[in-house]
Design a protein around this motif. Structure first.
Motif, PDB file in Angstrom:
ATOM      1  N   SER A   1      -3.985  10.309  -0.870  1.00  0.00           N
ATOM      2  CA  SER A   1      -3.888   9.477  -2.068  1.00  0.00           C
ATOM      3  C   SER A   1      -3.367   8.115  -1.647  1.00  0.00           C
ATOM      4  O   SER A   1      -2.469   8.022  -0.807  1.00  0.00           O
ATOM      5  CB  SER A   1      -2.920  10.080  -3.086  1.00  0.00           C
ATOM      6  N   ALA A   2      -3.917   7.062  -2.243  1.00  0.00           N
ATOM      7  CA  ALA A   2      -3.464   5.711  -1.916  1.00  0.00           C
ATOM      8  C   ALA A   2      -3.503   4.850  -3.164  1.00  0.00           C
ATOM      9  O   ALA A   2      -4.378   5.015  -4.028  1.00  0.00           O
ATOM     10  CB  ALA A   2      -4.339   5.096  -0.831  1.00  0.00           C
ATOM     11  N   LYS A   3      -2.541   3.957  -3.244  1.00  0.00           N
ATOM     12  CA  LYS A   3      -2.493   2.981  -4.330  1.00  0.00           C
ATOM     13  C   LYS A   3      -2.234   1.623  -3.692  1.00  0.00           C
ATOM     14  O   LYS A   3      -1.269   1.454  -2.951  1.00  0.00           O
ATOM     15  CB  LYS A   3      -1.391   3.329  -5.322  1.00  0.00           C
ATOM     16  N   CYS A   4      -3.106   0.682  -3.986  1.00  0.00           N
ATOM     17  CA  CYS A   4      -3.042  -0.653  -3.405  1.00  0.00           C
ATOM     18  C   CYS A   4      -2.685  -1.647  -4.505  1.00  0.00           C
ATOM     19  O   CYS A   4      -3.402  -1.739  -5.510  1.00  0.00           O
ATOM     20  CB  CYS A   4      -4.387  -1.005  -2.782  1.00  0.00           C
ATOM     21  N   TYR A   5      -1.588  -2.357  -4.311  1.00  0.00           N
ATOM     22  CA  TYR A   5      -1.209  -3.417  -5.242  1.00  0.00           C
ATOM     23  C   TYR A   5      -1.861  -4.703  -4.753  1.00  0.00           C
ATOM     24  O   TYR A   5      -1.550  -5.187  -3.665  1.00  0.00           O
ATOM     25  CB  TYR A   5       0.307  -3.555  -5.306  1.00  0.00           C
ATOM     26  N   LEU A   6      -2.776  -5.225  -5.542  1.00  0.00           N
ATOM     27  CA  LEU A   6      -3.527  -6.413  -5.165  1.00  0.00           C
ATOM     28  C   LEU A   6      -2.664  -7.659  -5.322  1.00  0.00           C
ATOM     29  O   LEU A   6      -1.728  -7.672  -6.128  1.00  0.00           O
ATOM     30  CB  LEU A   6      -4.781  -6.524  -6.032  1.00  0.00           C
ATOM     31  N   PRO A   7      -2.993  -8.728  -4.590  1.00  0.00           N
ATOM     32  CA  PRO A   7      -2.239  -9.971  -4.745  1.00  0.00           C
ATOM     33  C   PRO A   7      -2.338 -10.484  -6.182  1.00  0.00           C
ATOM     34  O   PRO A   7      -3.268 -10.132  -6.915  1.00  0.00           O
ATOM     35  CB  PRO A   7      -2.925 -10.935  -3.782  1.00  0.00           C
ATOM     36  N   ASN A   8      -1.392 -11.329  -6.553  1.00  0.00           N
ATOM     37  CA  ASN A   8      -1.363 -11.894  -7.889  1.00  0.00           C
ATOM     38  C   ASN A   8      -2.708 -12.550  -8.208  1.00  0.00           C
ATOM     39  O   ASN A   8      -3.210 -13.353  -7.430  1.00  0.00           O
ATOM     40  CB  ASN A   8      -0.243 -12.927  -7.993  1.00  0.00           C
TER      41      ASN A   8
ATOM     42  N   LEU B   1       0.850  -1.189   0.000  1.00  0.00           N
ATOM     43  CA  LEU B   1       0.000   0.000   0.000  1.00  0.00           C
ATOM     44  C   LEU B   1       0.884   1.235   0.000  1.00  0.00           C
ATOM     45  O   LEU B   1       1.686   1.436   0.912  1.00  0.00           O
ATOM     46  CB  LEU B   1      -0.922   0.013   1.221  1.00  0.00           C
ATOM     47  N   GLU B   2       0.753   2.048  -1.044  1.00  0.00           N
ATOM     48  CA  GLU B   2       1.454   3.331  -1.106  1.00  0.00           C
ATOM     49  C   GLU B   2       0.457   4.415  -0.752  1.00  0.00           C
ATOM     50  O   GLU B   2      -0.638   4.451  -1.320  1.00  0.00           O
ATOM     51  CB  GLU B   2       1.985   3.590  -2.518  1.00  0.00           C
ATOM     52  N   SER B   3       0.824   5.280   0.171  1.00  0.00           N
ATOM     53  CA  SER B   3      -0.083   6.362   0.545  1.00  0.00           C
ATOM     54  C   SER B   3       0.681   7.665   0.679  1.00  0.00           C
ATOM     55  O   SER B   3       1.875   7.677   0.998  1.00  0.00           O
ATOM     56  CB  SER B   3      -0.810   6.034   1.853  1.00  0.00           C
ATOM     57  N   LYS B   4      -0.027   8.742   0.430  1.00  0.00           N
ATOM     58  CA  LYS B   4       0.552  10.075   0.574  1.00  0.00           C
ATOM     59  C   LYS B   4      -0.522  10.980   1.159  1.00  0.00           C
ATOM     60  O   LYS B   4      -1.624  11.092   0.603  1.00  0.00           O
ATOM     61  CB  LYS B   4       1.013  10.604  -0.784  1.00  0.00           C
ATOM     62  N   VAL B   5      -0.203  11.609   2.264  1.00  0.00           N
ATOM     63  CA  VAL B   5      -1.128  12.532   2.927  1.00  0.00           C
ATOM     64  C   VAL B   5      -0.442  13.884   3.012  1.00  0.00           C
ATOM     65  O   VAL B   5       0.674  13.988   3.516  1.00  0.00           O
ATOM     66  CB  VAL B   5      -1.517  12.030   4.333  1.00  0.00           C
ATOM     67  N   THR B   6      -1.117  14.912   2.519  1.00  0.00           N
ATOM     68  CA  THR B   6      -0.554  16.264   2.557  1.00  0.00           C
ATOM     69  C   THR B   6      -1.612  17.254   3.015  1.00  0.00           C
ATOM     70  O   THR B   6      -2.813  17.032   2.830  1.00  0.00           O
ATOM     71  CB  THR B   6      -0.037  16.704   1.173  1.00  0.00           C
ATOM     72  N   VAL B   7      -1.147  18.343   3.603  1.00  0.00           N
ATOM     73  CA  VAL B   7      -2.011  19.481   3.916  1.00  0.00           C
ATOM     74  C   VAL B   7      -1.684  20.525   2.869  1.00  0.00           C
ATOM     75  O   VAL B   7      -0.536  20.952   2.753  1.00  0.00           O
ATOM     76  CB  VAL B   7      -1.740  20.023   5.335  1.00  0.00           C
ATOM     77  N   ASN B   8      -2.667  20.910   2.071  1.00  0.00           N
ATOM     78  CA  ASN B   8      -2.402  21.891   1.018  1.00  0.00           C
ATOM     79  C   ASN B   8      -3.629  22.734   0.731  1.00  0.00           C
ATOM     80  O   ASN B   8      -4.682  22.551   1.347  1.00  0.00           O
ATOM     81  CB  ASN B   8      -1.886  21.204  -0.248  1.00  0.00           C
ATOM     82  N   VAL B   9      -3.473  23.648  -0.210  1.00  0.00           N
ATOM     83  CA  VAL B   9      -4.551  24.555  -0.592  1.00  0.00           C
ATOM     84  C   VAL B   9      -5.038  24.160  -1.976  1.00  0.00           C
ATOM     85  O   VAL B   9      -4.252  23.966  -2.895  1.00  0.00           O
ATOM     86  CB  VAL B   9      -4.057  26.024  -0.588  1.00  0.00           C
ATOM     87  N   HIS B  10      -6.347  24.040  -2.103  1.00  0.00           N
ATOM     88  CA  HIS B  10      -6.966  23.706  -3.387  1.00  0.00           C
ATOM     89  C   HIS B  10      -8.144  24.655  -3.585  1.00  0.00           C
ATOM     90  O   HIS B  10      -9.044  24.711  -2.748  1.00  0.00           O
ATOM     91  CB  HIS B  10      -7.440  22.246  -3.384  1.00  0.00           C
TER      92      HIS B  10
END
Length: 136
Positions: A99-106, A81-90
């Motif tokens: 944001s998260a990206k999950c690599y599922l099992p084969n 599981l790759e995740s990125k959490v930021t505090v920013n202005v939008h």
């Protein structure tokens, strides 16, 4: 039914059973990937919402903790599981982006190998000024 026709029925069954099993496995995989995507989206939304309800100095750690817990609660099986959490202005609003990206099992189903699949989700929540009245 003659013995000869019984033999041909057995041969047909031997040929059809693996094809039917492969088809059922394909249907299972085809349902599992979208389900994982929806569950990851819910986990990311929950993490962003939780991060937006605390002080901005604690938003990143809170959102990361809620994301990890939500991935377990929503029963998402990730090899990585790759995740990125930021505090920013939008759009001139300050908030939390998760944001998260999950690599599922084969997703190998016998002789058919679909390879490694991944699902990703992103969410942005504006800081909730009505809940939190502390430091910026």
């Amino acid at each position: 039914m003659t013995p000869r026709s019984r033999g041909s029925a057995s041969a047909e069954a031997v040929l059809l059973v693996p094809a039917l099993v492969a088809l059922l496995a394909l249907v299972a995989v085809a349902g599992w990937i979208p389900s994982s995507s929806v569950n990851l989206r819910q986990a990311v939304n929950a993490a962003a919402r939780a991060g937006s309800q605390v002080a901005p100095t604690r938003a990143v750690s809170t959102a990361e903790m809620v994301l990890r817990r939500s991935v377990r609660e929503f029963d998402i099986t990730c090899v990585h599981l790759e995740s990125k959490v930021t505090v920013n202005v939008h759009n001139s609003q300050r908030g939390v982006r998760v944001s998260a990206k999950c690599y599922l099992p084969n997703t190998s189903t016998g002789p058919v190998n679909f390879g490694t699949k991944s699902v990703a989700a992103t969410s942005f929540e504006v800081f909730d000024t009505y809940i939190f009245h502390g430091d910026n």
